[in-house]
Design a protein around this motif. Structure first.
Motif, PDB file in Angstrom:
ATOM      1  N   SER A   2       0.834  -1.537  -0.082  1.00 42.31           N
ATOM      2  CA  SER A   2       0.234  -0.355   0.176  1.00 42.31           C
ATOM      3  C   SER A   2       1.289   1.058   0.241  1.00 42.31           C
ATOM      4  O   SER A   2       2.055   0.838   0.582  1.00 42.31           O
ATOM      5  CB  SER A   2      -0.688   0.143   1.333  1.00 42.31           C
ATOM      6  N   LEU A   3       0.504   2.467  -1.072  1.00 46.30           N
ATOM      7  CA  LEU A   3       1.455   4.050  -0.809  1.00 46.30           C
ATOM      8  C   LEU A   3       0.545   4.277  -0.516  1.00 46.30           C
ATOM      9  O   LEU A   3      -0.886   4.793   0.354  1.00 46.30           O
ATOM     10  CB  LEU A   3       1.528   3.470  -2.587  1.00 46.30           C
ATOM     11  N   SER A   4       1.215   5.494   0.180  1.00 42.39           N
ATOM     12  CA  SER A   4       1.096   6.541   1.002  1.00 42.39           C
ATOM     13  C   SER A   4       0.297   7.734  -0.137  1.00 42.39           C
ATOM     14  O   SER A   4       0.625   7.519  -1.371  1.00 42.39           O
ATOM     15  CB  SER A   4       1.778   7.498   2.118  1.00 42.39           C
ATOM     16  N   THR A   5      -0.365   8.497  -0.052  1.00 43.49           N
ATOM     17  CA  THR A   5      -1.066   9.667  -0.658  1.00 43.49           C
ATOM     18  C   THR A   5       0.253  10.036  -1.511  1.00 43.49           C
ATOM     19  O   THR A   5       0.667  10.306  -2.936  1.00 43.49           O
ATOM     20  CB  THR A   5      -1.933  10.326  -0.533  1.00 43.49           C
ATOM     21  N   ARG A   6       0.872  10.519  -0.748  1.00 50.82           N
ATOM     22  CA  ARG A   6       2.489  11.403  -1.697  1.00 50.82           C
ATOM     23  C   ARG A   6       2.947  10.484  -2.380  1.00 50.82           C
ATOM     24  O   ARG A   6       3.840  11.058  -3.260  1.00 50.82           O
ATOM     25  CB  ARG A   6       3.532  12.213  -0.237  1.00 50.82           C
ATOM     26  N   GLU A   7       3.293   8.918  -2.199  1.00 59.25           N
ATOM     27  CA  GLU A   7       4.212   8.274  -2.851  1.00 59.25           C
ATOM     28  C   GLU A   7       3.493   7.963  -3.889  1.00 59.25           C
ATOM     29  O   GLU A   7       3.893   7.881  -5.154  1.00 59.25           O
ATOM     30  CB  GLU A   7       4.101   6.722  -1.778  1.00 59.25           C
ATOM     31  N   TYR A   8       2.184   7.904  -4.256  1.00 54.61           N
ATOM     32  CA  TYR A   8       1.134   7.786  -5.331  1.00 54.61           C
ATOM     33  C   TYR A   8       1.106   9.125  -6.105  1.00 54.61           C
ATOM     34  O   TYR A   8       1.576   8.429  -7.433  1.00 54.61           O
ATOM     35  CB  TYR A   8       0.115   7.438  -4.690  1.00 54.61           C
ATOM     36  N   LEU A  13       3.868  12.029 -10.696  1.00 52.79           N
ATOM     37  CA  LEU A  13       3.895  13.458 -11.399  1.00 52.79           C
ATOM     38  C   LEU A  13       5.636  13.573 -11.542  1.00 52.79           C
ATOM     39  O   LEU A  13       6.097  13.894 -11.900  1.00 52.79           O
ATOM     40  CB  LEU A  13       3.742  14.768 -10.282  1.00 52.79           C
ATOM     41  N   GLY A  14       5.937  12.207 -10.579  1.00 54.54           N
ATOM     42  CA  GLY A  14       7.820  12.277 -10.521  1.00 54.54           C
ATOM     43  C   GLY A  14       8.032  11.837 -11.319  1.00 54.54           C
ATOM     44  O   GLY A  14       9.521  12.510 -12.327  1.00 54.54           O
ATOM     45  N   LYS A  15       7.551  11.679 -12.916  1.00 55.72           N
ATOM     46  CA  LYS A  15       8.011  11.300 -14.648  1.00 55.72           C
ATOM     47  C   LYS A  15       8.173  12.412 -15.501  1.00 55.72           C
ATOM     48  O   LYS A  15       8.323  12.212 -16.195  1.00 55.72           O
ATOM     49  CB  LYS A  15       7.158   9.785 -14.960  1.00 55.72           C
ATOM     50  N   VAL A  16       7.258  13.111 -14.903  1.00 54.36           N
ATOM     51  CA  VAL A  16       7.051  14.292 -15.811  1.00 54.36           C
ATOM     52  C   VAL A  16       7.481  15.677 -15.796  1.00 54.36           C
ATOM     53  O   VAL A  16       7.900  15.799 -14.827  1.00 54.36           O
ATOM     54  CB  VAL A  16       4.491  14.850 -15.751  1.00 54.36           C
ATOM     55  N   ASN A  17       7.806  16.148 -16.818  1.00 51.74           N
ATOM     56  CA  ASN A  17       8.897  17.580 -16.540  1.00 51.74           C
ATOM     57  C   ASN A  17       7.841  18.668 -16.624  1.00 51.74           C
ATOM     58  O   ASN A  17       6.520  18.637 -17.003  1.00 51.74           O
ATOM     59  CB  ASN A  17       9.211  18.197 -17.831  1.00 51.74           C
ATOM     60  N   TRP A  18       7.982  19.302 -15.904  1.00 54.75           N
ATOM     61  CA  TRP A  18       7.465  20.863 -15.230  1.00 54.75           C
ATOM     62  C   TRP A  18       7.926  21.784 -15.955  1.00 54.75           C
ATOM     63  O   TRP A  18       9.083  22.665 -15.709  1.00 54.75           O
ATOM     64  CB  TRP A  18       7.469  20.824 -13.574  1.00 54.75           C
ATOM     65  N   LYS A  44      -9.381   4.620   1.810  1.00 50.14           N
ATOM     66  CA  LYS A  44      -9.939   5.845   1.841  1.00 50.14           C
ATOM     67  C   LYS A  44      -9.077   6.773   1.850  1.00 50.14           C
ATOM     68  O   LYS A  44      -9.496   8.047   1.369  1.00 50.14           O
ATOM     69  CB  LYS A  44     -10.148   5.873   3.678  1.00 50.14           C
ATOM     70  N   ALA A  45      -7.785   6.754   1.156  1.00 49.83           N
ATOM     71  CA  ALA A  45      -6.706   8.188   1.289  1.00 49.83           C
ATOM     72  C   ALA A  45      -6.442   7.723  -0.177  1.00 49.83           C
ATOM     73  O   ALA A  45      -6.364   8.780  -0.603  1.00 49.83           O
ATOM     74  CB  ALA A  45      -5.458   7.500   1.967  1.00 49.83           C
TER      75      ALA A  45
END
Ligand code: PMV
Length: 336
Positions: A2-8, A13-18, A44-45
């Motif tokens: 199970s991932l935390s919301t931040r990890e999810y 988004l970790g893979k995209v260019n901003w 639920k999270a």
């Protein structure tokens, strides 16, 4: 795992260019109504549902959201041209979502949402709101994410927002994995331009209880919840086959069945929850009455007292005679 919301969020988004070159960006998302309902979260999270669901969009009814950066100390939110107070639950919910998509703690957003449907009345106003915001953020930062990926982000704001990324019929996969990576929505490749959805607005005030709180109570206490996945399996199969074969009676019958079963199960929660008012039951009775008189019209109802009617365009005048206040919508662009 199970991932935390931040990890999810990182996993998406970790893979995209901003890109920070745009001054502002905006997007529209339509509201949607489930034909095969979702009710209950396995996480639920991450807002992971227990079951798949299928929806139809409400055409031009939805939300337009504009995003820009502000130099204020806090995010600024406007809803229908009125600034939302920072203590308002709507503001708090929105900022919680924005925190997930913020490039840095100092980056503050100015969000301007205009919705042409009543907010908080069980007509999926949060679905189109979070979908429009997610699309606008995608434009603003030029993430270049697909609608499927955006559905996975929008879902964190409101479950049913996952299905508001497209016009027409949408299938939301519940997925099996704990990390939420197989839980996404996709457009179903079927056009049915003759279909209409009508809204019978019974109350436009806030719901008696939020859908999240009602779901949690229902899952924990309703004696019918254990049967719900079985009900959904049948309804999903029949709704999908009705869409594929353009069998309107079958689509109407099973959509109505999904809503009836869901409300029966919600009423069996302890303490009981009833989203319907006397006016809701009266509208349902009048729709069933029309059907007894040979009209092919079917109802559905979400977490609120308002009724939606599923019908083919040739029934529109008959329905408007019975419900002159009904708002009509065309789910497919090709019929607008
Ligand atoms: O969008 P949520 O997570 O608040 O849940 C809404 C659930 C229903 O509208 C009642 C059913 C559905 O599938 O949209």
């Amino acid at each position: 795992m199970s991932l935390s919301t931040r990890e999810y969020i990182e996993s998406i988004l970790g893979k995209v260019n901003w890109d920070f070159s745009k001054a502002s960006a905006g997007a529209f998302a339509p509201s949607n109504i489930a034909l095969s309902k979702y009710w209950g979260k396995r996480d639920k999270a991450l807002n992971l549902p227990f079951t798949d669901s299928v929806s139809i969009s409400l055409g031009n009814l939805g939300a337009v959201t504009n995003v820009k950066n502000t130099q204020e100390d806090n995010d600024v939110v406007f809803l229908n041209d009125i600034e939302v107070d920072r203590n308002n639950p709507f503001y708090i919910r929105l900022v919680k979502f924005l925190d997930l998509c913020r490039p840095g703690d100092d980056f503050k957003f100015s969000i301007d949402t205009v919705s042409n449907i009543p907010v908080g009345a069980g007509i999926a106003s949060s679905a189109c709101g979070f979908a429009a915001l997610t699309k606008a953020l995608n434009e603003f930062f030029s993430w270049g994410l697909s609608n499927e990926k955006l559905s996975m982000l929008a879902r964190l704001g409101s479950g049913s927002a996952a299905r508001s990324m497209w016009d027409g019929f949408v299938y939301w996969h519940a997925g099996n994995s704990n990390d939420g990576k197989d839980c996404y929505a996709e457009l179903m490749p079927y056009e049915w331009p003759e279909i209409r959805v009508g809204l019978i607005l019974i109350e436009t005030g806030p719901k008696i209880i939020s859908s999240t709180d009602a779901m949690n109570r229902c899952v924990a206490t309703s004696k019918f919840y254990s049967d719900w996945p079985k009900v959904c399996n049948v309804v999903l199969r029949e709704v999908c086959s009705a869409i594929e074969s353009k069998d309107f009676e079958k689509l109407g019958y099973f959509s109505e069945h999904s809503a009836t079963k869901m409300h029966e199960m919600i009423r069996a929660s302890v303490p009981s929850i009833d989203y319907s008012t006397i006016k809701t039951y009266d509208a349902i009775e009048r729709i069933l009455g029309m059907r007894r008189n040979g009209h092919n019209v079917y109802f559905t109802q979400d977490a609120g007292p308002n009724i939606k009617v599923l019908y083919m365009k040739e029934e529109q005048n008959n329905l408007l005679k019975e419900f002159p206040e009904m708002v009509t919508t065309t789910p497919f662009k090709s019929s607008r």
